[in-house]
Design an enzyme around this catalytic site. Structure first.
Site, PDB file in Angstrom:
ATOM      1  N   TYR A 163     -19.449  28.888  36.083  1.00 18.29           N
ATOM      2  CA  TYR A 163     -18.425  29.883  35.353  1.00 18.29           C
ATOM      3  C   TYR A 163     -17.959  31.115  35.163  1.00 18.29           C
ATOM      4  O   TYR A 163     -17.311  31.602  35.297  1.00 18.29           O
ATOM      5  CB  TYR A 163     -19.197  30.337  33.652  1.00 18.29           C
ATOM      6  CG  TYR A 163     -18.828  29.233  32.461  1.00 18.29           C
ATOM      7  CD1 TYR A 163     -19.427  28.702  32.752  1.00 18.29           C
ATOM      8  CD2 TYR A 163     -18.367  29.625  31.213  1.00 18.29           C
ATOM      9  CE1 TYR A 163     -19.919  27.426  31.575  1.00 18.29           C
ATOM     10  CE2 TYR A 163     -18.395  28.387  30.505  1.00 18.29           C
ATOM     11  CZ  TYR A 163     -19.045  27.827  30.122  1.00 18.29           C
ATOM     12  OH  TYR A 163     -18.702  26.333  29.613  1.00 18.29           O
ATOM     13  N   LYS A 194     -30.817  19.975  36.467  1.00 18.92           N
ATOM     14  CA  LYS A 194     -30.852  18.775  37.151  1.00 18.92           C
ATOM     15  C   LYS A 194     -31.504  18.842  38.408  1.00 18.92           C
ATOM     16  O   LYS A 194     -30.379  18.704  38.630  1.00 18.92           O
ATOM     17  CB  LYS A 194     -29.293  18.943  36.632  1.00 18.92           C
ATOM     18  CG  LYS A 194     -28.723  16.935  37.932  1.00 18.92           C
ATOM     19  CD  LYS A 194     -28.672  16.007  36.870  1.00 18.92           C
ATOM     20  CE  LYS A 194     -28.918  14.461  36.872  1.00 18.92           C
ATOM     21  NZ  LYS A 194     -28.763  13.733  36.346  1.00 18.92           N
ATOM     22  N   ASP A 211     -30.082  15.232  31.477  1.00 22.97           N
ATOM     23  CA  ASP A 211     -29.162  13.979  31.003  1.00 22.97           C
ATOM     24  C   ASP A 211     -30.125  13.344  29.886  1.00 22.97           C
ATOM     25  O   ASP A 211     -30.668  12.540  28.754  1.00 22.97           O
ATOM     26  CB  ASP A 211     -29.302  12.817  31.763  1.00 22.97           C
ATOM     27  CG  ASP A 211     -30.100  12.848  32.919  1.00 22.97           C
ATOM     28  OD1 ASP A 211     -31.196  13.880  32.946  1.00 22.97           O
ATOM     29  OD2 ASP A 211     -29.810  11.623  33.804  1.00 22.97           O
ATOM     30  N   ASP A 251     -23.572  25.267  27.564  1.00 25.02           N
ATOM     31  CA  ASP A 251     -22.662  25.638  27.129  1.00 25.02           C
ATOM     32  C   ASP A 251     -22.705  23.544  26.159  1.00 25.02           C
ATOM     33  O   ASP A 251     -22.419  23.742  24.718  1.00 25.02           O
ATOM     34  CB  ASP A 251     -21.192  24.951  27.692  1.00 25.02           C
ATOM     35  CG  ASP A 251     -19.883  24.732  26.660  1.00 25.02           C
ATOM     36  OD1 ASP A 251     -19.848  25.513  25.654  1.00 25.02           O
ATOM     37  OD2 ASP A 251     -19.619  23.908  27.432  1.00 25.02           O
ATOM     38  N   ASP A 273     -23.825  22.365  21.682  1.00 19.78           N
ATOM     39  CA  ASP A 273     -22.695  21.171  20.796  1.00 19.78           C
ATOM     40  C   ASP A 273     -23.142  20.278  20.885  1.00 19.78           C
ATOM     41  O   ASP A 273     -23.019  20.101  19.775  1.00 19.78           O
ATOM     42  CB  ASP A 273     -21.130  20.896  21.594  1.00 19.78           C
ATOM     43  CG  ASP A 273     -20.164  21.858  21.858  1.00 19.78           C
ATOM     44  OD1 ASP A 273     -20.533  23.560  21.570  1.00 19.78           O
ATOM     45  OD2 ASP A 273     -19.066  21.582  21.013  1.00 19.78           O
TER      46      ASP A 273
HETATM   47  C1  IPM Z   1     -18.469  28.779  23.703  1.00 14.31           C
HETATM   48  C2  IPM Z   1     -17.284  27.893  24.235  1.00 14.31           C
HETATM   49  C3  IPM Z   1     -16.938  28.478  25.615  1.00 14.31           C
HETATM   50  C4  IPM Z   1     -17.810  28.526  26.505  1.00 14.31           C
HETATM   51  C5  IPM Z   1     -15.433  28.697  25.922  1.00 14.31           C
HETATM   52  C6  IPM Z   1     -14.417  28.918  24.188  1.00 14.31           C
HETATM   53  C7  IPM Z   1     -15.174  28.558  27.295  1.00 14.31           C
HETATM   54  O1  IPM Z   1     -17.181  26.266  24.555  1.00 14.31           O
HETATM   55  O2  IPM Z   1     -18.584  29.624  24.075  1.00 14.31           O
HETATM   56  O3  IPM Z   1     -19.163  27.603  23.934  1.00 14.31           O
HETATM   57  O4  IPM Z   1     -18.039  27.484  27.380  1.00 14.31           O
HETATM   58  O5  IPM Z   1     -19.006  29.160  26.633  1.00 14.31           O
HETATM   59 MN    MN Z   2     -18.997  25.529  24.402  1.00 18.13          MN
END
Ligand code: IPM
Ligand code: MN
Length: 326
Positions: A121, A172, A205, A229, A233
């Site tokens: 990042y 990883k 993975d 990240d 999700d």
């Molecule tokens: C999150 C989002 C951000 C990230 C994006 C919007 C830059 O996906 O907070 O998880 O990748 O950190």
């Molecule tokens: Mn995210």
């Protein structure tokens, strides 16, 4: 004592869910004083502003920041993300991104500690010979001993305070041998100082398979910025949906404000339709209150969010139902 909160509603559904989060915070009786900041993709399109230095300086004097979501399809990817969200994380040294996942019906009670200021990042790299057949693009992952260690220490301290006292490192190490080795060595060093915390290691993975097939196995996970990240999700999808996933971007030393935001994005496709579930934003506000020492109000919010009767209706109906129960 009143807490001074900077509020960035942002784009898309961001302002809609943040309005409900503030409604619920006020319903707890905790006193807050808010300052609104009009930032995000819409503001950028209007006058080119992303994040003025003066605003960043103002934020340093606040107790916390609450953010909805930023980003619009009309702005090229990266402009707002890097210029606003990531700049906030870096400049305010929000080095822990704490993302809890709770789904009591499925027996999931897990927290992901995502390193929040390093890894891929940071923006290391560049492009050469752009637009030619010989174009080269590189994007490195930056991992410092200081940055990895402070995040790993935070994760061990958290795991130690939880009932299962278990921490899994996700990386990883079989491919990213330089970065992975640094993470593994630091993890092992800090583990030696925490004999009461059980530990495990999973490749990222394999962790994806476990998260889908057996998420109950996890207590606390610590991982790098990009893996975190992606995993969070997936965590949101597995534990109740992304409409419930909350996060805290923390400066554990409290040398400045921490920032709280739902894991979800601005969802421009449903903006203005009153369809967004504000629970992720409300739970993020609960994390904020807990961080500010208002543990009782935070617990009441979490309990109200877990009541299934609060989880149907429009954005403001859900907010009203939760506010009525805190
Ligand atoms: C999150 C989002 C951000 C990230 C994006 C919007 C830059 O996906 O907070 O998880 O990748 O950190
Ligand atoms: Mn995210």
């Amino acid at each position: 004592m009143s807490h001074k909160i900077g509020v960035i509603g942002g784009d898309g559904i961001g302002p809609e869910v943040i309005a409900e989060a503030l409604k619920v915070v006020r319903a707890t009786g905790v006193e807050i004083e808010t300052v609104d900041y009009d930032l995000g993709g819409a503001r950028y399109l209007r006058d080119g502003t992303i994040l003025p230095d003066s605003v960043l300086e103002e934020w340093r004097g606040l107790d916390a920041l609450l953010l909805g979501a930023v980003g619009t399809p009309e702005v090229p990817p990266g402009v707002i993300e890097r210029g606003l969200l990531l700049r906030m994380r870096f400049e305010l040294d929000l080095y822990v991104n704490q993302r809890p996942f709770l789904d009591p019906a499925k027996g999931i009670d897990m927290v992901v500690i995502r390193e929040n200021t390093e890894g891929p990042y940071v923006g290391e790299g560049g492009v050469l010979r752009k637009g030619t057949p010989h174009e080269v693009a590189t994007q490195g992952s930056v991992n410092t001993r200081m940055g990895v260690e402070r995040c790993v220490r935070y994760a061990f301290d958290l795991a130690e305070r939880r009932s299962r006292k278990h921490l899994t490192l996700v990386h990883k190490t079989n491919v990213l041998t330089y970065a992975g080795d640094l993470w593994q060595r630091i993890f092992d060093e800090v583990a030696a100082e925490h004999p009461e915390v059980g530990t495990a290691y999973n490749h990222v993975d394999a962790a994806c398979i476990h998260l889908v097939q057996d998420p109950q196995r996890y207590d606390v996970i610590v991982t790098d910025n990009l893996f975190g990240d992606i995993l969070t999700d997936l965590g949101g999808a597995v534990a109740g949906g992304i409409g419930l996933a909350a996060s805290g971007n923390l400066n554990p030393e409290r040398t400045g404000p921490s920032m709280f935001e739902p894991v979800h994005g601005s969802a421009p496709d449903i903006a203005g339709l009153a369809k967004a579930n504000p629970t992720a934003a409300i739970l993020s506000a609960a994390m904020m209150l807990e961080f500010l020492g208002e543990a009782d109000a935070a617990a009441r919010i979490r309990k109200a969010c877990a009541d299934p009767s609060t989880q149907t209706g429009t954005t403001s109906e859900i907010g009203d139902a939760i506010a009525a129960r805190v």
